[in-house]
Design an enzyme around this catalytic site. Structure first.
Site, PDB file in Angstrom:
ATOM      1  N   GLU A  92     -10.901   6.323   4.477  1.00  0.00           N
ATOM      2  CA  GLU A  92      -9.857   5.766   5.346  1.00  0.00           C
ATOM      3  C   GLU A  92     -10.000   6.258   6.791  1.00  0.00           C
ATOM      4  O   GLU A  92     -11.107   6.340   7.320  1.00  0.00           O
ATOM      5  CB  GLU A  92      -8.481   6.021   4.734  1.00  0.00           C
ATOM      6  CG  GLU A  92      -8.345   5.350   3.370  1.00  0.00           C
ATOM      7  CD  GLU A  92      -6.934   5.273   2.837  1.00  0.00           C
ATOM      8  OE1 GLU A  92      -6.001   5.017   3.606  1.00  0.00           O
ATOM      9  OE2 GLU A  92      -6.770   5.452   1.611  1.00  0.00           O
ATOM     10  N   ASP A 108       0.854  -1.178   0.000  1.00  0.00           N
ATOM     11  CA  ASP A 108       0.000   0.000   0.000  1.00  0.00           C
ATOM     12  C   ASP A 108       0.901   1.242   0.000  1.00  0.00           C
ATOM     13  O   ASP A 108       2.128   1.139   0.109  1.00  0.00           O
ATOM     14  CB  ASP A 108      -0.934  -0.018   1.221  1.00  0.00           C
ATOM     15  CG  ASP A 108      -2.240   0.730   0.968  1.00  0.00           C
ATOM     16  OD1 ASP A 108      -2.241   1.673   0.151  1.00  0.00           O
ATOM     17  OD2 ASP A 108      -3.254   0.378   1.594  1.00  0.00           O
TER      18      ASP A 108
END
Length: 627
Positions: A513, A308
């Site tokens: 997020e 990521d």
């Protein structure tokens, strides 16, 4: 004699030419060769510097043709909101991607780069793209074939901008709605998530018959490489805290969080992204047992594993505290491509040092590069490295918008419809003297799309093209029906205006997020005020625009009809289609709707299960012809 000499010289020249042609013949450039042959040929020609370059993915903000050429960079990405220009046209995107690609093609071996982008509910970064309901809404449809069509449409819109690789689908199983990424999860039920991996053949193409399990597959220029994410357990963290620790047994990890990956790999997914989160205290980015041991060796995954954004940096606290060690642990764990995304020189120097010091074996580097090349050869990007403008017509096409509208219709879940089944409020009559539409999400395309829309966090306001729910209502009711919009009416206004009925559209502001993590899951104060002011005086439908179940128990008694609309995307007309009975409600809850946050986590199958609305709940209505 002279003739003989001339003949001899001619033969020698021909032999030289043949030898030179042989020397210049590069098997890896010949699509007639099997992919494994091409990989072997190319890998054998590569220097360490060229191999390490392939393992690097950088953000477009630090990329240029010169950087691509000098460092042999394997991939470029757009992070959320990272665009060539505000409201950039698809042609502008194509030009940017091709410019980077020209740098890659000018290297000694001419290995093309791949450009990646988050397209998690359609091509969200791009102005005027069709934006579909976020995954939680698609989970409510229980319709894998629809999701496959959405995958195919998304692939075309992404390719319209010259991009061949996306960081989707998210196959997380969100077990706690306090998590800020819960809307990126199709369901709390791993079986629903598994069924929705049908988006992968939509994005990548249907696998040919007898295709080898675990091998990546992309069916040409109208398809994109997909990415199953975030491996593994991202949806199971304590209290739903993003990037936190998933505390669970191996049996639960494999039975709840792993099935989406098994299905994705069977369907030929090209890449898998590792999660920021930990499993029982071990960061996933350094978990060799699960990345190499399970994903690569047991599930036989043959695509590449990508980190990521700054995933290696975040393996230490504070991030980047011991970057050399993070590189060592992450690459040795089995990560093949590293989303650096900006400090690429430091990463390249660090990895080069570790290989030359024998801390990372060259066999590990070769494994990473083989996997990256396998995906690139499979995509056909060696044969077609440059995009053109021929696909720009697909961005935001009418056909795709109609598909998104269908998805909205099928995603809506009717939670309440009148005080009893004998007196339903929905379908609403199209003919009425005067109706009120209220609430912060009624006329706001940014709010109805949520996060990952134009900006990483999304944004309220008129951010992209689409149909707001207010516009959809006006399009749908009888021309003689007066539609009055008042975002925040007070109680006296509602009482004095003699409305036939009201539609209140409220919800969460956009987020993504960690910014979406919430321990209280309450609606904004303005939403509760509107519900109270409107529903006290007139028959009301409340439409919730949220990424997850929220606290609503205290409002249910005063609400006449209640609809969970999730984050529907750009095509608000789909909401009006079912409110007014052109189509029936069919959606089923993909998540348990709790009464209070004290009950969380609470999922279907738990011993103590006392929800406001259970998993799978959803009232149905029949379409009516003459409303």
């Amino acid at each position: 004699m002279a003739k003989d000499s001339a003949l001899l010289i001619g033969i020698l020249v021909l032999c030289c030419w043949a030898a030179m042609a042989d020397a210049e013949y590069m098997a890896y450039k010949d699509p007639k060769h099997p992919i494994n042959h091409r990989i072997k040929d190319l890998l054998g020609r590569m220097t360490l510097e060229e191999k390490i370059g392939q393992m690097v993915q950088i953000d477009r903000t630090v990329a240029s043709a010169e950087v691509m050429k000098k460092y042999y960079i394997g991939s470029v990405l757009s992070g959320g909101g990272s665009v060539p220009a505000k409201k950039a046209s698809p042609q502008t995107w194509v030009d940017m991607v091709n410019d980077f690609q020209m740098g890659s093609l000018s290297t000694r071996l001419g290995i093309p780069m791949i450009y990646g982008i988050d397209a998690v509910h359609g091509h969200g970064n791009v102005y005027k793209a069709t934006l579909f309901p976020h995954n939680v809404g698609l989970g409510a449809t229980r319709d894998p074939e629809l999701v496959k069509k959405i995958g195919a449409a998304t692939a075309l819109e992404v390719r319209a901008t010259g991009i061949p690789y996306i960081f989707a689908p998210c196959v997380a199983v969100c077990r706690d709605p306090r998590w800020g990424r819960c809307y990126e999860s199709y369901s709390e039920d791993p079986k629903v998530v598994q069924s929705m991996t049908e988006i992968i053949p939509g994005l990548q193409g249907d696998l040919p018959a007898n295709f080898r399990k675990g091998v990546p597959y992309v069916a040409g220029k109208q398809k994109v490489a997909a990415c199953a994410k975030h491996y593994v357990g991202d949806g199971g963290t304590t209290k739903g805290i993003n990037e936190n620790n998933t505390v669970t047994s191996k049996h639960e990890l494999l039975s709840i969080h792993m099935p989406g990956y098994s299905s994705s790999i069977i369907k030929g997914v090209a890449t898998v992204m590792v999660s920021y989160s930990s499993w029982n205290g071990i960061k996933m980015h350094v978990n060799r047992d699960l990345i190499t041991g399970f994903l690569k060796n047991i599930l036989r995954f043959r695509g590449f594993v990508i980190s990521d954004w700054e995933g290696l940096d975040r393996t230490t606290s504070p991030p980047h505290a011991n970057y050399t060690h993070s590189i060592l642990a992450g690459v040795n764990a089995g990560i093949d491509m590293i989303m650096v995304p900006s400090k690429y020189k430091e990463f390249i120097d660090g990895l080069t040092f570790l290989v030359k010091n024998n801390s990372i074996p060259i066999s590990r580097i070769d494994d990473a590069v083989k996997r990256i090349l396998r995906v690139k050869f499979t995509m056909g990007i060696f044969e077609n490295p440059l995009a053109d403008y021929s696909m720009t017509k697909y961005l935001g096409s009418r056909e795709h918008r109609e598909l998104a509208r269908e998805a909205v219709r099928k995603s809506l879940v009717l939670l309440k419809n009148g005080e009893s089944a004998d007196e339903p409020l929905i379908p609403l009559p199209k003919k009425a003297s005067k109706i009120l539409v209220a609430g912060s999400h009624a006329n706001d395309i940014g709010n109805q799309c949520g996060g990952w829309t134009i900006e990483w966090q999304g944004q309220s306001g008129n951010t992209t093209s689409g149909t707001t729910i207010l516009e959809a209502i006006k399009n749908t009711v009888d021309p003689k029906t007066e539609v009055v919009f008042n975002e925040n009416p007070d109680a006296s206004y509602v009482k004095s205006n003699k409305f036939s009925y009201a539609i209140v559209i409220v919800g969460e502001p956009p987020y993504s997020e960690t910014f979406g993590d919430s321990l209280n899951l309450t609606l904004p104060d303005s939403a509760s005020t509107v519900i109270t002011n409107v529903c006290a005086s007139v028959k009301c439908v409340v439409v919730l625009i949220t990424g997850r179940p929220v606290v609503i128990q205290q409002y249910v008694a005063q609400i006449d009809a209640l609809v969970a609309a999730w984050l529907p995307g750009t095509e608000g007309q789909g909401v009006a289609d079912v409110l007014f009975g052109d189509y029936g409600f069919t959606g089923k809850l993909p998540r348990t709707w709790f009464k209070t946050v004290d009950q969380l986590p609470m999922n279907v199958g738990d011993k103590h299960y006392d929800p406001l609305y259970p998993f799978g709940y959803g009232l149905t209505t029949e379409p009516i012809k003459d409303n």
